[in-house]
Design a protein around this motif. Structure first.
Motif, PDB file in Angstrom:
ATOM      1  N   VAL A  68       6.028  -5.427  -2.472  1.00 62.15           N
ATOM      2  CA  VAL A  68       7.453  -5.275  -2.151  1.00 62.15           C
ATOM      3  C   VAL A  68       7.655  -5.300  -0.632  1.00 62.15           C
ATOM      4  O   VAL A  68       8.539  -6.000  -0.117  1.00 62.15           O
ATOM      5  N   LEU A  69       6.845  -4.538   0.093  1.00 59.03           N
ATOM      6  CA  LEU A  69       6.988  -4.504   1.547  1.00 59.03           C
ATOM      7  C   LEU A  69       6.749  -5.888   2.146  1.00 59.03           C
ATOM      8  O   LEU A  69       7.439  -6.291   3.101  1.00 59.03           O
ATOM      9  N   THR A  70       5.797  -6.625   1.601  1.00 58.82           N
ATOM     10  CA  THR A  70       5.544  -7.986   2.078  1.00 58.82           C
ATOM     11  C   THR A  70       6.762  -8.868   1.856  1.00 58.82           C
ATOM     12  O   THR A  70       7.164  -9.641   2.735  1.00 58.82           O
ATOM     13  N   ALA A  71       7.370  -8.758   0.673  1.00 54.17           N
ATOM     14  CA  ALA A  71       8.578  -9.538   0.374  1.00 54.17           C
ATOM     15  C   ALA A  71       9.722  -9.172   1.301  1.00 54.17           C
ATOM     16  O   ALA A  71      10.587 -10.015   1.593  1.00 54.17           O
ATOM     17  N   TRP A  72       9.732  -7.937   1.788  1.00 51.77           N
ATOM     18  CA  TRP A  72      10.769  -7.480   2.708  1.00 51.77           C
ATOM     19  C   TRP A  72      10.447  -7.835   4.162  1.00 51.77           C
ATOM     20  O   TRP A  72      11.189  -7.474   5.072  1.00 51.77           O
ATOM     21  N   GLY A  73       9.334  -8.513   4.396  1.00 53.64           N
ATOM     22  CA  GLY A  73       8.954  -8.859   5.763  1.00 53.64           C
ATOM     23  C   GLY A  73       8.321  -7.717   6.519  1.00 53.64           C
ATOM     24  O   GLY A  73       8.308  -7.719   7.754  1.00 53.64           O
ATOM     25  N   ALA A  74       7.783  -6.726   5.811  1.00 50.14           N
ATOM     26  CA  ALA A  74       7.186  -5.542   6.442  1.00 50.14           C
ATOM     27  C   ALA A  74       5.824  -5.254   5.809  1.00 50.14           C
ATOM     28  O   ALA A  74       5.550  -4.133   5.376  1.00 50.14           O
ATOM     29  N   ALA A  75       4.980  -6.271   5.752  1.00 55.45           N
ATOM     30  CA  ALA A  75       3.683  -6.146   5.088  1.00 55.45           C
ATOM     31  C   ALA A  75       2.832  -5.055   5.717  1.00 55.45           C
ATOM     32  O   ALA A  75       2.858  -4.857   6.941  1.00 55.45           O
ATOM     33  N   PRO A  76       2.071  -4.312   4.898  1.00 56.47           N
ATOM     34  CA  PRO A  76       1.167  -3.305   5.466  1.00 56.47           C
ATOM     35  C   PRO A  76       0.054  -3.964   6.268  1.00 56.47           C
ATOM     36  O   PRO A  76      -0.269  -5.137   6.066  1.00 56.47           O
ATOM     37  N   GLY A  77      -0.546  -3.177   7.153  1.00 60.50           N
ATOM     38  CA  GLY A  77      -1.661  -3.685   7.938  1.00 60.50           C
ATOM     39  C   GLY A  77      -2.954  -3.728   7.161  1.00 60.50           C
ATOM     40  O   GLY A  77      -3.865  -4.492   7.511  1.00 60.50           O
ATOM     41  N   HIS A  78      -3.055  -2.920   6.104  1.00 61.93           N
ATOM     42  CA  HIS A  78      -4.270  -2.878   5.289  1.00 61.93           C
ATOM     43  C   HIS A  78      -3.945  -2.168   3.983  1.00 61.93           C
ATOM     44  O   HIS A  78      -3.153  -1.216   3.972  1.00 61.93           O
ATOM     45  N   LEU A  79      -4.545  -2.631   2.907  1.00 60.72           N
ATOM     46  CA  LEU A  79      -4.427  -1.975   1.605  1.00 60.72           C
ATOM     47  C   LEU A  79      -5.811  -1.529   1.170  1.00 60.72           C
ATOM     48  O   LEU A  79      -6.741  -2.339   1.109  1.00 60.72           O
ATOM     49  N   VAL A  80      -5.943  -0.237   0.859  1.00 65.36           N
ATOM     50  CA  VAL A  80      -7.208   0.316   0.379  1.00 65.36           C
ATOM     51  C   VAL A  80      -7.001   0.781  -1.054  1.00 65.36           C
ATOM     52  O   VAL A  80      -6.167   1.649  -1.322  1.00 65.36           O
ATOM     53  N   VAL A  81      -7.738   0.173  -1.988  1.00 64.40           N
ATOM     54  CA  VAL A  81      -7.590   0.473  -3.413  1.00 64.40           C
ATOM     55  C   VAL A  81      -8.861   1.162  -3.891  1.00 64.40           C
ATOM     56  O   VAL A  81      -9.957   0.655  -3.731  1.00 64.40           O
ATOM     57  N   SER A  82      -8.700   2.311  -4.482  1.00 66.19           N
ATOM     58  CA  SER A  82      -9.835   3.186  -4.808  1.00 66.19           C
ATOM     59  C   SER A  82      -9.891   3.477  -6.299  1.00 66.19           C
ATOM     60  O   SER A  82      -8.879   3.841  -6.911  1.00 66.19           O
ATOM     61  N   GLY A  83     -11.076   3.307  -6.891  1.00 59.85           N
ATOM     62  CA  GLY A  83     -11.295   3.734  -8.271  1.00 59.85           C
ATOM     63  C   GLY A  83     -10.407   3.066  -9.292  1.00 59.85           C
ATOM     64  O   GLY A  83     -10.043   3.685 -10.288  1.00 59.85           O
ATOM     65  N   ARG A  84     -10.107   1.773  -9.091  1.00 60.09           N
ATOM     66  CA  ARG A  84      -9.184   1.089  -9.990  1.00 60.09           C
ATOM     67  C   ARG A  84      -9.558  -0.381 -10.119  1.00 60.09           C
ATOM     68  O   ARG A  84      -9.940  -1.021  -9.143  1.00 60.09           O
ATOM     69  N   ARG A  85      -9.449  -0.904 -11.335  1.00 64.38           N
ATOM     70  CA  ARG A  85      -9.639  -2.330 -11.559  1.00 64.38           C
ATOM     71  C   ARG A  85      -8.464  -3.110 -10.976  1.00 64.38           C
ATOM     72  O   ARG A  85      -7.393  -2.554 -10.733  1.00 64.38           O
ATOM     73  N   ALA A  86      -8.656  -4.412 -10.778  1.00 68.55           N
ATOM     74  CA  ALA A  86      -7.632  -5.260 -10.172  1.00 68.55           C
ATOM     75  C   ALA A  86      -6.433  -5.415 -11.101  1.00 68.55           C
ATOM     76  O   ALA A  86      -6.539  -5.244 -12.318  1.00 68.55           O
ATOM     77  N   PRO A  87      -5.267  -5.761 -10.553  1.00 64.12           N
ATOM     78  CA  PRO A  87      -4.052  -5.892 -11.366  1.00 64.12           C
ATOM     79  C   PRO A  87      -4.162  -6.909 -12.488  1.00 64.12           C
ATOM     80  O   PRO A  87      -3.495  -6.770 -13.514  1.00 64.12           O
ATOM     81  N   SER A  88      -4.981  -7.941 -12.307  1.00 65.53           N
ATOM     82  CA  SER A  88      -5.102  -8.984 -13.322  1.00 65.53           C
ATOM     83  C   SER A  88      -5.984  -8.572 -14.492  1.00 65.53           C
ATOM     84  O   SER A  88      -6.040  -9.285 -15.504  1.00 65.53           O
ATOM     85  N   ALA A  89      -6.674  -7.435 -14.389  1.00 66.33           N
ATOM     86  CA  ALA A  89      -7.502  -6.958 -15.495  1.00 66.33           C
ATOM     87  C   ALA A  89      -6.614  -6.559 -16.676  1.00 66.33           C
ATOM     88  O   ALA A  89      -5.502  -6.048 -16.480  1.00 66.33           O
ATOM     89  N   PRO A  90      -7.062  -6.800 -17.913  1.00 62.58           N
ATOM     90  CA  PRO A  90      -6.241  -6.447 -19.079  1.00 62.58           C
ATOM     91  C   PRO A  90      -5.911  -4.954 -19.108  1.00 62.58           C
ATOM     92  O   PRO A  90      -6.716  -4.117 -18.692  1.00 62.58           O
ATOM     93  N   ALA A  91      -4.720  -4.643 -19.577  1.00 61.48           N
ATOM     94  CA  ALA A  91      -4.339  -3.240 -19.753  1.00 61.48           C
ATOM     95  C   ALA A  91      -5.250  -2.600 -20.791  1.00 61.48           C
ATOM     96  O   ALA A  91      -5.698  -3.255 -21.737  1.00 61.48           O
TER      97      ALA A  91
END
Length: 257
Positions: free
Chosen positions: A102-125
């Motif tokens: 969302v922030l990227t779409a608003w032109g305010a992308a974060p400088g870094h994203l750190v994802v912990s203990g979680r499978r990627a969004p494309s993984a099946p629910a």
């Protein structure tokens, strides 16, 4: 900070970068307050407080991920006047990723994203714990290691605490993005080497969700590896915030043990 969504115990005057932590399912902003002491003086730490817990207990828990992300994103937008690093753990990783989109779409992308203990969004629910009886849900919380079982033996505590947990689990267990939009910021995936919820291959799949640099870090421990390994985890986060702010990382952070 007075915003309903954010808790910042130690505001910094003109910080060079900001680190925002997004908790796991049923988690709160409170435990992240102590992390500020392990970060550089010019890094401001905030944590997201989801509705339905602690000082937002009177509000209903979020029942829709888009609504939750919209609230978080709107709260974070004013913070993007400085480089912003998002750290999301477990369910919080999904919220952090969607917020970054969302922030990227608003032109305010974060400088870094750190994802912990979680499978990627494309993984099946997967998972149906949000539909299970209270005893099974409590047992799962204890198994993962983020909750003291004795506390949840009290029916009064369960009545207060479990609605938000169950709501978060539902969002976490039903989350899936068949074709999520790629980010352009750096992404770092982090996990414990004994985590039963995600392995290195699954965590590595986050690399497909950014056109920017990707890194994978593994620490000793289970799903809540950062509880006993807080110092090396904070060294890693300190380096990532320094890099986002254009500063050079500290060499000692290479030791992640």
């Amino acid at each position: 900070m007075t915003d309903a969504w954010l808790r910042c115990r130690t505001p910094r005057h003109k910080p060079s970068a900001r680190l925002v932590c997004l908790p796991h399912a049923g988690g709160t902003a409170g435990p992240y307050a102590a992390w500020s002491a392990g970060l550089p003086e010019d890094v401001e730490l905030s944590a997201v407080q989801y509705p339905g817990r602690e000082d937002r207990l009177s509000e209903p828990p979020a029942d829709d991920l888009r609504t939750l992300v919209a609230g978080v994103s709107a709260a974070l937008l004013p913070l993007t006047d400085r480089p912003l690093v998002l750290f999301g753990h477990s369910f919080g990783a999904a919220v952090a990723y969607e917020t970054a989109c969302v922030l990227t779409a608003w032109g305010a992308a974060p400088g870094h994203l750190v994802v912990s203990g979680r499978r990627a969004p494309s993984a099946p629910a997967r998972g149906d714990m949000h539909t299970r009886p209270d005893d099974e849900l409590v047992a799962e919380l204890v198994r993962l290691g983020g909750t003291r079982g004795g506390l949840l033996a009290d029916p009064a505590v369960r009545a207060v605490y479990l609605p938000a947990v169950r709501a978060d689990f539902r969002l976490a267990e039903t989350y899936h993005r068949a074709a999520p939009p790629p980010l352009h910021c750096p992404v770092t995936a982090v996990l414990g080497d004994a985590d039963t919820e995600v392995d290195e291959a699954q965590a590595g799949s986050w690399s497909h969700h950014t056109t920017g640099p990707f890194a994978l870090h593994t620490f000793p421990g289970g799903h809540f590896y950062f509880t006993p390994r807080r110092e090396p985890v904070l060294r890693l986060l300190a380096d990532l915030t320094r890099t986002a702010a254009g500063a050079r990382p500290q060499p000692e952070s290479e030791n992640l043990s």
